[in-house]
Design an enzyme around this catalytic site. Structure first.
Site, PDB file in Angstrom:
ATOM      1  N   CYS A   1      12.813  70.091  19.936  1.00 34.41           N
ATOM      2  CA  CYS A   1      11.569  69.549  20.504  1.00 34.41           C
ATOM      3  C   CYS A   1      11.789  68.164  21.119  1.00 34.41           C
ATOM      4  O   CYS A   1      12.191  67.230  20.415  1.00 34.41           O
ATOM      5  CB  CYS A   1      10.514  69.485  19.402  1.00 34.41           C
ATOM      6  SG  CYS A   1       9.022  68.566  19.852  1.00 34.41           S
TER       7      CYS A   1
ATOM      8  N   CYS B   1       9.782  65.398  19.344  1.00 37.16           N
ATOM      9  CA  CYS B   1      10.384  65.042  18.055  1.00 37.16           C
ATOM     10  C   CYS B   1      11.601  64.145  18.270  1.00 37.16           C
ATOM     11  O   CYS B   1      11.792  63.164  17.543  1.00 37.16           O
ATOM     12  CB  CYS B   1      10.797  66.302  17.290  1.00 37.16           C
ATOM     13  SG  CYS B   1       9.433  67.435  16.961  1.00 37.16           S
TER      14      CYS B   1
END
Length: 108
Positions: free
Chosen positions: A33, A36
């Site tokens: 991600c 993230c």
């Protein structure tokens, strides 16, 4: 405390989390991600030096029971707990927001 850069598939149960003592940062996300990955350096900076907090990185996804129990829909989602009870939830925070909120949470 050492900082673990990976999200892990072997998540604790909600019951396990509810029995924790002290401060816990439950960090839901995915290793691939980009959001993230963007927040990860800020988390590393704060949490690698924090002795008073447990950091649990959980690989989240569709149908994962722990993430669903906290209504996680976007990554990263940080659930800040004290003695097993949620005190705050940060949904896809910017690095600045994560730094500010975690610094306040980590104060003794």
């Amino acid at each position: 405390m050492s900082f673990d850069p990976e999200y892990h598939e072997d998540a604790p149960t909600k019951e396990d989390i509810g029995q924790t003592t002290g401060k816990v940062v439950l960090d839901f996300g995915a290793n691939w991600c980009p959001y993230c990955q963007e927040v990860s350096p800020a988390l590393h900076s704060l949490l690698s030096e924090a002795d008073n907090v447990q950091h649990i990185r959980v690989a989240d996804g569709k149908g994962k029971p722990l993430g669903r129990s906290y209504r996680v829909k976007l990554w990263p989602t940080l659930v800040l707990l004290k003695d097993g009870k949620p005190v705050a939830q940060l949904v896809r925070p910017s690095a600045d927001t994560a730094t500010r909120e975690l610094a306040a949470f980590l104060e003794p």
